[in-house]
Design a protein around this motif. Structure first.
Motif, PDB file in Angstrom:
ATOM      1  N   LYS A 189       4.595 -12.919 -10.618  1.00 38.88           N
ATOM      2  CA  LYS A 189       5.600 -11.956 -10.180  1.00 38.88           C
ATOM      3  C   LYS A 189       5.154 -11.210  -8.922  1.00 38.88           C
ATOM      4  N   LEU A 190       6.141 -10.863  -8.099  1.00 42.35           N
ATOM      5  CA  LEU A 190       5.869  -9.952  -6.999  1.00 42.35           C
ATOM      6  C   LEU A 190       5.499  -8.589  -7.580  1.00 42.35           C
ATOM      7  N   PRO A 191       4.746  -7.779  -6.844  1.00 45.91           N
ATOM      8  CA  PRO A 191       4.378  -6.463  -7.378  1.00 45.91           C
ATOM      9  C   PRO A 191       5.602  -5.643  -7.791  1.00 45.91           C
ATOM     10  N   HIS A 192       5.510  -5.054  -8.978  1.00 44.07           N
ATOM     11  CA  HIS A 192       6.550  -4.122  -9.440  1.00 44.07           C
ATOM     12  C   HIS A 192       6.158  -2.739  -8.930  1.00 44.07           C
ATOM     13  N   LEU A 193       6.800  -2.311  -7.869  1.00 43.14           N
ATOM     14  CA  LEU A 193       6.344  -1.126  -7.149  1.00 43.14           C
ATOM     15  C   LEU A 193       6.786   0.162  -7.817  1.00 43.14           C
ATOM     16  N   GLU A 194       5.846   1.065  -7.912  1.00 43.39           N
ATOM     17  CA  GLU A 194       6.099   2.420  -8.374  1.00 43.39           C
ATOM     18  C   GLU A 194       5.031   3.317  -7.774  1.00 43.39           C
ATOM     19  N   SER A 195       5.225   4.603  -7.870  1.00 47.58           N
ATOM     20  CA  SER A 195       4.234   5.529  -7.350  1.00 47.58           C
ATOM     21  C   SER A 195       3.020   5.528  -8.287  1.00 47.58           C
ATOM     22  N   SER A 231       2.565   3.469  -3.185  1.00 45.11           N
ATOM     23  CA  SER A 231       3.447   2.516  -3.845  1.00 45.11           C
ATOM     24  C   SER A 231       2.663   1.269  -4.216  1.00 45.11           C
ATOM     25  N   GLY A 232       2.610   0.939  -5.506  1.00 42.16           N
ATOM     26  CA  GLY A 232       1.847  -0.223  -5.938  1.00 42.16           C
ATOM     27  C   GLY A 232       2.249  -0.661  -7.328  1.00 42.16           C
ATOM     28  N   ASP A 233       1.674  -1.757  -7.787  1.00 43.50           N
ATOM     29  CA  ASP A 233       1.914  -2.282  -9.127  1.00 43.50           C
ATOM     30  C   ASP A 233       0.740  -1.866 -10.006  1.00 43.50           C
ATOM     31  N   LYS A 234       0.981  -0.946 -10.897  1.00 44.45           N
ATOM     32  CA  LYS A 234      -0.091  -0.363 -11.704  1.00 44.45           C
ATOM     33  C   LYS A 234      -0.832  -1.413 -12.517  1.00 44.45           C
ATOM     34  N   GLU A 235      -0.089  -2.282 -13.230  1.00 41.35           N
ATOM     35  CA  GLU A 235      -0.735  -3.259 -14.109  1.00 41.35           C
ATOM     36  C   GLU A 235      -1.544  -4.279 -13.314  1.00 41.35           C
ATOM     37  N   GLN A 236      -1.010  -4.723 -12.170  1.00 37.44           N
ATOM     38  CA  GLN A 236      -1.749  -5.693 -11.373  1.00 37.44           C
ATOM     39  C   GLN A 236      -3.010  -5.075 -10.775  1.00 37.44           C
ATOM     40  N   LEU A 237      -2.927  -3.818 -10.343  1.00 36.15           N
ATOM     41  CA  LEU A 237      -4.106  -3.152  -9.793  1.00 36.15           C
ATOM     42  C   LEU A 237      -5.180  -2.956 -10.864  1.00 36.15           C
TER      43      LEU A 237
END
Length: 357
Positions: A189-195, A231-237
């Protein structure tokens, strides 16, 4: 918010470090590039002697003093200096004199240019490897699907239940290979962006590490509270950082490191160039362990899939971590020596994911 004068905006956006010194060689002004070079804020260093933060030789300091008297500018190429943090710097610098103000020092970090070239090469190599893996995965998954489907059809036609064991082996092995290929490709998946708050992410990783290691590893956290949310994907990070920390844990366990320790450090870096793109503010996350280090012959290829120095390693953790950080328009670098391995994750704090793949 007041608008800065045009000359101030120009200085703020220069990649060259600009330092203004008075007649006693005390710092009066630094632009953001100089703050990054000296790893300290202009407010903190104002009024401090330049040699306390950028260690020049006595000869160089005498040349500066003579330049103030003679009003004669000069330049030096490939000078090796130390900053206050004990880091060696390879720089070009020019000294110009402004009679009413003082001495203007322009510094161009040569090691920064070398780092940019190295980062660009790293990104290119990783993109090439990822493209190769995608092509290979496509060629593998197509026949695997046919093999699995044929085995299922065969299983339905076989009346003897004992023969189903053989078709089940074919199906299970086809599934195992498919899963391996999926892992090679990394997150789909593409990053699911959130703060996201990077320190909340790191705390989650630390809690997982403490549980997995039964608190046998000393964890030291050195956080920069000034880093803003981005802005980033928490789970992927979390996955990317955890992959690196787990690698460190496993390396220290296998080498029976005495008093295993991991330092997690964050810093906000200004005016950073990642690959070919320059960013005004970058989040730096350093993961430093006191394990045996990475063999030199593996260092240039550790982010490739299936490359590992451990007998039980899959060689996918670092490749997946690099892919995740690349999707956040950043990159991961590594330096190593016996007794210390440092992974540095660099993530731009101004994000634009429109073209991320």
């Amino acid at each position: 918010m007041p608008i800065k004068p045009i000359h101030q905006q120009i200085l703020d956006n220069l990649t060259t470090s600009v330092i203004l010194l008075d007649e006693q060689l005390f710092i009066q002004y630094m632009n953001p590039a100089a703050e990054m070079l000296l790893q300290a804020s202009s407010r903190r260093l104002q009024g401090k002697a330049i040699h306390e933060w950028l260690v020049f030789s006595e000869e160089d300091l005498e040349l500066m003093k003579d330049a103030l008297l003679t009003l004669h500018p000069y330049s030096k190429r490939e000078a090796r200096l130390m900053n206050a943090m004990g880091q060696e710097l390879l720089i070009d610098y020019s000294v110009n004199i402004t009679p009413t103000i003082g001495l203007l020092l322009e510094v161009q970090a040569r090691d920064r240019l070398l780092r940019i070239e190295r980062e660009e090469e790293l990104l290119t190599r990783h993109a090439t490897a990822r493209s190769l893996v995608r092509g290979l995965a496509h060629e593998i998954k197509n026949p695997l699907g046919g093999i699995r489907g044929a085995a299922q059809l065969l299983e339905r036609e076989l009346a003897d239940e004992e023969l189903h064991d053989y078709t089940r082996v074919i199906i299970d092995e086809a599934d195992r290979l498919r899963n391996l290929v999926d892992r090679l490709l990394g997150p789909h998946k593409l990053p699911h962006l959130e703060s996201v708050n990077i320190h909340a992410i790191l705390e989650r990783v630390c809690s997982l590490v403490r549980a997995e290691s039964a608190e046998r590893i000393q964890l030291t956290r050195d956080y920069d509270p000034s880093i803003p949310e981005f802005s980033g994907d928490k789970e992927q990070l979390i996955q990317a950082i955890l992959n690196i920390v787990r690698n460190a844990m496993q390396a220290m366990h296998e080498s029976a490191t005495e008093q295993p320790a991991i330092i997690i450090r964050t810093r906000a870096l200004r005016q950073m160039t990642l690959g070919t793109e320059r960013h005004r503010l970058v989040c730096s996350i350093e993961i430093i362990d006191n394990g045996p280090g990475i063999p030199e012959e593996l260092l240039s290829s550790i982010f490739y899939p299936m490359v590992t120095g451990r007998a039980e390693g899959s060689g996918l953790g670092l490749s997946i971590a690099q892919s995740i950080i690349n999707r956040h328009r950043g990159l991961i670098e590594c330096t190593t020596e016996p007794g210390q391995t440092r992974f540095q994750l660099l993530i731009p704090l101004e994000q634009n994911h429109e073209n991320n793949r």
